[in-house]
Design an enzyme around this catalytic site. Structure first.
Site, mmCIF file in Angstrom:
data_model
loop_
_atom_site.group_PDB
_atom_site.id
_atom_site.type_symbol
_atom_site.label_atom_id
_atom_site.label_comp_id
_atom_site.label_asym_id
_atom_site.label_seq_id
_atom_site.Cartn_x
_atom_site.Cartn_y
_atom_site.Cartn_z
ATOM 1 N N HIS A 36 40.734 29.143 39.950
ATOM 2 C CA HIS A 36 40.636 29.440 41.377
ATOM 3 C C HIS A 36 42.033 29.446 41.962
ATOM 4 O O HIS A 36 42.876 28.638 41.570
ATOM 5 C CB HIS A 36 39.779 28.377 42.096
ATOM 6 C CG HIS A 36 39.277 28.849 43.413
ATOM 7 N ND1 HIS A 36 40.027 28.781 44.551
ATOM 8 C CD2 HIS A 36 38.094 29.419 43.754
ATOM 9 C CE1 HIS A 36 39.315 29.290 45.553
ATOM 10 N NE2 HIS A 36 38.154 29.685 45.097
ATOM 11 N N ASP A 75 31.137 30.155 40.859
ATOM 12 C CA ASP A 75 30.330 31.119 40.112
ATOM 13 C C ASP A 75 29.852 30.598 38.758
ATOM 14 O O ASP A 75 29.061 31.260 38.100
ATOM 15 C CB ASP A 75 31.142 32.414 39.888
ATOM 16 C CG ASP A 75 31.288 33.236 41.172
ATOM 17 O OD1 ASP A 75 30.350 33.207 41.986
ATOM 18 O OD2 ASP A 75 32.325 33.883 41.357
HETATM 19 C C1 SDX Z 1 35.334 33.391 43.761
HETATM 20 O O1 SDX Z 1 39.206 32.828 46.770
HETATM 21 C C2 SDX Z 1 38.047 32.299 46.916
HETATM 22 O O2 SDX Z 1 37.842 31.377 47.649
HETATM 23 C C3 SDX Z 1 36.953 32.951 46.058
HETATM 24 C C4 SDX Z 1 35.592 32.228 45.995
HETATM 25 C C5 SDX Z 1 34.857 32.302 47.338
HETATM 26 O O3 SDX Z 1 34.015 31.448 47.602
HETATM 27 O O4 SDX Z 1 35.069 33.268 48.070
HETATM 28 O O5 SDX Z 1 35.759 30.866 45.628
HETATM 29 C C6 SDX Z 1 34.640 32.923 45.004
HETATM 30 O O6 SDX Z 1 35.805 34.499 43.766
HETATM 31 C C7 SDX Z 1 35.439 32.477 42.563
HETATM 32 C C8 SDX Z 1 36.272 33.058 41.426
HETATM 33 C C9 SDX Z 1 35.397 33.892 40.474
HETATM 34 N N1 SDX Z 1 36.186 34.555 39.446
HETATM 35 C C10 SDX Z 1 36.160 34.189 38.155
HETATM 36 O O7 SDX Z 1 35.517 33.229 37.759
HETATM 37 C C11 SDX Z 1 36.963 35.082 37.239
HETATM 38 C C12 SDX Z 1 37.819 34.248 36.307
HETATM 39 N N2 SDX Z 1 38.857 33.575 37.100
HETATM 40 C C13 SDX Z 1 40.053 34.200 37.308
HETATM 41 O O8 SDX Z 1 40.299 35.507 36.972
HETATM 42 C C14 SDX Z 1 41.073 33.538 38.231
HETATM 43 O O9 SDX Z 1 41.089 32.180 37.988
HETATM 44 C C15 SDX Z 1 40.928 33.830 39.737
HETATM 45 C C16 SDX Z 1 40.792 35.323 40.017
HETATM 46 C C17 SDX Z 1 39.695 33.128 40.273
HETATM 47 C C18 SDX Z 1 42.189 33.295 40.448
HETATM 48 O O10 SDX Z 1 43.263 34.104 40.120
HETATM 49 P P1 SDX Z 1 44.784 33.732 40.408
HETATM 50 O O11 SDX Z 1 44.910 32.678 41.428
HETATM 51 O O12 SDX Z 1 45.486 35.021 40.672
HETATM 52 O O13 SDX Z 1 45.263 33.099 39.042
HETATM 53 P P2 SDX Z 1 45.898 33.872 37.838
HETATM 54 O O14 SDX Z 1 44.963 34.938 37.356
HETATM 55 O O15 SDX Z 1 47.268 34.335 38.224
HETATM 56 O O16 SDX Z 1 45.990 32.760 36.747
HETATM 57 C C19 SDX Z 1 46.975 31.719 36.799
HETATM 58 C C20 SDX Z 1 47.061 31.123 35.414
HETATM 59 C C21 SDX Z 1 47.305 32.182 34.349
HETATM 60 O O17 SDX Z 1 47.967 31.526 33.271
HETATM 61 P P3 SDX Z 1 49.557 31.723 33.089
HETATM 62 O O18 SDX Z 1 49.823 33.194 32.958
HETATM 63 O O19 SDX Z 1 50.211 31.133 34.332
HETATM 64 O O20 SDX Z 1 49.881 30.951 31.834
HETATM 65 O O21 SDX Z 1 45.817 30.519 35.049
HETATM 66 C C22 SDX Z 1 45.217 31.235 33.962
HETATM 67 C C23 SDX Z 1 45.927 32.572 33.894
HETATM 68 O O22 SDX Z 1 45.897 33.136 32.620
HETATM 69 N N3 SDX Z 1 43.796 31.438 34.288
HETATM 70 C C24 SDX Z 1 42.799 31.478 33.419
HETATM 71 C C25 SDX Z 1 41.638 31.666 34.165
HETATM 72 N N4 SDX Z 1 41.953 31.722 35.470
HETATM 73 C C26 SDX Z 1 43.270 31.584 35.541
HETATM 74 N N5 SDX Z 1 42.782 31.408 32.089
HETATM 75 C C27 SDX Z 1 41.596 31.522 31.486
HETATM 76 N N6 SDX Z 1 40.425 31.684 32.153
HETATM 77 C C28 SDX Z 1 40.431 31.756 33.491
HETATM 78 N N7 SDX Z 1 39.293 31.931 34.145
#
Ligand code: SDX
Length: 407
Positions: free
Chosen positions: A289, A343
């Site tokens: 998140h 989720d």
């Molecule tokens: C919702 O914003 C809100 O409030 C949203 C929400 C709401 O109520 O409205 O809470 C609802 O959208 C929940 C999120 C649902 N999405 C997912 O579950 C999809 C999987 N999660 C991600 O893609 C991600 O965590 C996000 C999109 C939720 C957040 O993205 P960010 O803040 O842009 O983080 P990032 O993708 O830049 O990741 C940062 C780091 C990375 O590692 P590094 O490159 O720094 O080494 O964290 C890692 C990422 O690779 N990472 C994950 C991960 N999420 C982040 N690694 C593995 N699995 C994951 N799910």
């Protein structure tokens, strides 16, 4: 004025808000760092909800989410979010009555929905139907409180009817008419199955709606705000937000989580699945998140609700897989603040309630409409059109090459 408190959710991003900018501009506003995804940049001042991503706190209008989910109802919560305070008995009765009154769809909207392809995703059907409301209720009187109130009622009332209608239509049936003797959540479940739901199931579903109703400036709310800031009609605001919520990185993740659990298939396969995704730098759905760096408080409540349903209706084997996924992901990625988000467990709850997988995200939308409308109203109170800037990375003053001379 932006205070440290008002940007608390932005600051909870593991200190990244003060991290390295990737580029910047010098202009009328001084030096601005470019932050991909606008991470840590306040887009609005708002009193609607509050997230503390380090401590796992979520409040709507100052009230903890746990209290609202367990002691309140979704309609009370929607009222709170949109109008700023919990309703009195009379206010709630009048609000519920008006919503009940507006639940039905015009036959032209139902006929329009009958022309949608059955294979289309219900979120696309919902986006198109929400936008179509603007054709039927086209007066745009954003300074008229009566217009605002009527639009709020219509949208909250009709979105669930549209989701259920598409479900019926794609099965070849006529939509089921709403039932006036049922509450908001129970009526939606009824319109999906033509069966009055068990009161405990209806209560759990209602609490799920409360949990999903609002969450500061997430992607779909931001989309709603940008659209609202152009002073367009509220149906366009909601349609743009629905389109944004549909993506798998946002609301669409709940559907993907259940497919992921099915793909994993058994507890024994979890470690290999997670390790494979981590080594390929692929995201694990339902985790991570932008703001929370601990387990999302909504996921904690939803997990308990899933357990409550399993006690009553029988355990879903996917739950054991989910527990193992949570354990392994925490072990592998906990140091990065990657924990279950809202989720992760919601799909398991919806599945046990008999909701089809591709309706999980539309159900999220039914709930989030409350938050989108609250932000729409707040934006109108002190509107300025959103118009950010960019960091230009292209060339300048290139010659125009006639087409016959292009290589
Ligand atoms: C919702 O914003 C809100 O409030 C949203 C929400 C709401 O109520 O409205 O809470 C609802 O959208 C929940 C999120 C649902 N999405 C997912 O579950 C999809 C999987 N999660 C991600 O893609 C991600 O965590 C996000 C999109 C939720 C957040 O993205 P960010 O803040 O842009 O983080 P990032 O993708 O830049 O990741 C940062 C780091 C990375 O590692 P590094 O490159 O720094 O080494 O964290 C890692 C990422 O690779 N990472 C994950 C991960 N999420 C982040 N690694 C593995 N699995 C994951 N799910």
């Amino acid at each position: 004025m932006i205070t440290p408190t008002t940007i608390a959710d932005a600051q909870a991003t593991n200190g990244k808000a003060s991290g390295q900018p990737s580029g910047g501009i010098n202009g009328a506003y001084g030096t601005c760092a470019f932050r991909p995804g606008l991470e840590g940049i306040p887009a609005v001042q708002s009193s609607i909800s509050y997230v503390d991503g380090k401590q796992g706190i979520l409040e709507y209008r100052g009230i903890p989410i746990d209290d609202l989910a367990h002691r309140g109802t979704f309609l009370e919560t929607a009222y709170l979010l949109i109008w700023g305070q919990l309703p009195t008995t009379e206010q709630l009765e009048s609000f519920s009555h008006d919503i009940q009154y507006h639940r039905r769809l015009k036959f032209r909207i139902r006929d329009m929905m009958k022309c949608f392809p059955e294979s289309g995703h219900p979120m696309d059907a919902l986006q198109a139907s929400a936008a179509a409301l603007g054709l039927f209720y086209s007066r745009r009187a954003l300074l008229d409180p009566e217009y605002i109130r009527a639009a709020v009622m219509r949208i909250i009332a009709k979105i669930p009817t549209m989701v259920a209608a598409f479900q019926m239509i794609r099965k070849g049936n006529d939509p089921i008419q709403p039932r006036d003797d049922l509450g908001y959540a129970a009526n939606f479940l009824y319109m999906l199955n033509e069966q009055k739901p068990d009161p405990i199931e209806a209560k759990i579903f209602d609490a799920c709606l409360t949990l999903h109703a609002e969450h500061t400036i997430n992607a779909s709310t931001f989309s709603a705000l940008v659209t609202a800031s152009t002073m367009t009609d509220p149906y366009a605001v909601i349609a743009s937000a629905v389109g944004t919520l549909a993506g798998p990185l946002h609301g669409g993740a709940n559907e993907e989580v259940v497919s992921m659990l099915d793909e994993i298939g058994s507890v024994d396969n979890v470690k290999a699945y997670v390790d494979d995704r981590v080594s390929c730098r692929q995201k694990i759905m339902g985790f991570g998140h932008r703001v929370y760096k601990v387990k999302d408080p909504r996921a904690c409540i939803l997990q308990k609700m899933a357990e409550q349903l399993f006690d009553k209706l029988g355990r879903d084997r996917r739950y054991d897989i989910a527990l193992e996924v949570e354990k392994v992901v925490e072990d592998r990625l906990g140091h990065k603040g990657i924990y279950p988000n809202v989720d992760f467990y919601s799909g398991l709850v919806y599945k046990r309630l008999g909701i089809p997988d591709d309706l999980f995200t539309p159900v999220f939308a039914i709930a989030r409409v409350a938050g989108w409308l609250a932000h729409w109203r707040e934006q109108l109170e002190e509107n300025r059109i959103f118009r950010p800037t960019q960091v230009y990375t292209g060339a300048h003053q290139l010659p125009y090459i006639p087409i016959e001379e292009r290589g």
